[in-house]
Design a protein around this motif. Structure first.
Motif, short mmCIF file in Angstrom:
data_model
loop_
_atom_site.label_atom_id
_atom_site.label_comp_id
_atom_site.label_asym_id
_atom_site.label_seq_id
_atom_site.Cartn_x
_atom_site.Cartn_y
_atom_site.Cartn_z
N UNK A 161 9.48 11.08 -12.49
CA UNK A 161 9.00 10.11 -11.41
C UNK A 161 10.22 9.26 -11.10
N UNK A 162 10.11 8.53 -9.90
CA UNK A 162 10.95 7.69 -9.45
C UNK A 162 10.47 6.32 -10.33
N UNK A 221 11.46 8.19 -17.02
CA UNK A 221 11.23 8.82 -15.94
C UNK A 221 10.11 10.26 -16.13
N UNK A 222 9.81 10.50 -17.18
CA UNK A 222 8.99 11.50 -17.38
C UNK A 222 7.67 10.99 -17.79
N UNK A 266 0.84 -1.11 -0.21
CA UNK A 266 -0.05 -0.10 -0.02
C UNK A 266 1.00 1.20 0.14
N UNK A 267 1.95 1.18 0.47
CA UNK A 267 2.82 2.21 0.49
C UNK A 267 3.23 3.14 -0.97
N UNK A 268 2.93 4.21 -0.85
CA UNK A 268 3.24 5.16 -2.07
C UNK A 268 4.56 5.70 -2.17
N UNK A 269 5.27 4.57 -2.75
CA UNK A 269 6.84 4.93 -2.78
C UNK A 269 7.52 5.63 -4.17
N UNK A 270 6.56 5.77 -5.15
CA UNK A 270 7.04 6.17 -6.25
C UNK A 270 6.72 7.60 -6.46
N UNK A 271 7.61 8.36 -5.95
CA UNK A 271 7.41 9.79 -5.81
C UNK A 271 7.73 10.49 -7.08
N UNK A 272 7.51 11.75 -7.21
CA UNK A 272 7.56 12.48 -8.20
C UNK A 272 8.02 13.84 -8.11
N UNK A 273 8.50 14.70 -9.32
CA UNK A 273 8.89 15.86 -8.98
C UNK A 273 8.53 16.72 -10.33
#
Length: 124
Positions: free
Chosen positions: A30-31, A62-63, A9-16
């Protein structure tokens, strides 16, 4: 303690979001998940070793667009390589940083590792 369900359930794919003035707007970096990173590394081993190929391939991996789906495909690498090197570098640096590539990412990881190990004294 973490459970399998909590990890799933962890949201571990962060983005910037990165402003790219040369393109007149912003893109989301994104990661990469494990599979995208695998595909990127295979492309790097098999492909051209130039900086522009690396950066364009990194953007493919990654985009993402507003729908969180990849904005580019491998077919876009050639024309991406013809875009502004400043834009490719700007977006590529963010992708490198948040995905743990490059010298800065290694130095940051080492610094964090040293801080974690120095927290326990181990002296008697």
């Amino acid at each position: 303690m973490l459970t399998r369900e909590l990890i799933q359930a962890a949201v571990d794919l962060k983005s910037e979001v990165v402003l790219v003035p040369e393109w007149g707007g912003e893109v989301t970096v994104i990661v990469m998940d494990g599979r995208a990173r695998d595909a990127f590394q295979v492309a790097m081993q098999a492909g051209d070793k130039s900086v522009s190929y690396f950066q364009a391939s990194l953007l493919v991996a990654a985009v993402v667009g507003d729908d969180a789906k990849p904005l580019f495909t491998a077919d876009d690498i050639d024309w991406l390589r013809n875009k502004s090197s400043a834009a490719l570098t700007r977006v590529g640096r963010v992708a490198e940083r948040i995905n743990g590539f490059g010298v800065a990412a290694v130095e940051e990881a080492e610094k964090n590792s040293e801080a974690a190990t120095s927290g326990s004294s181990g002296s008697a």
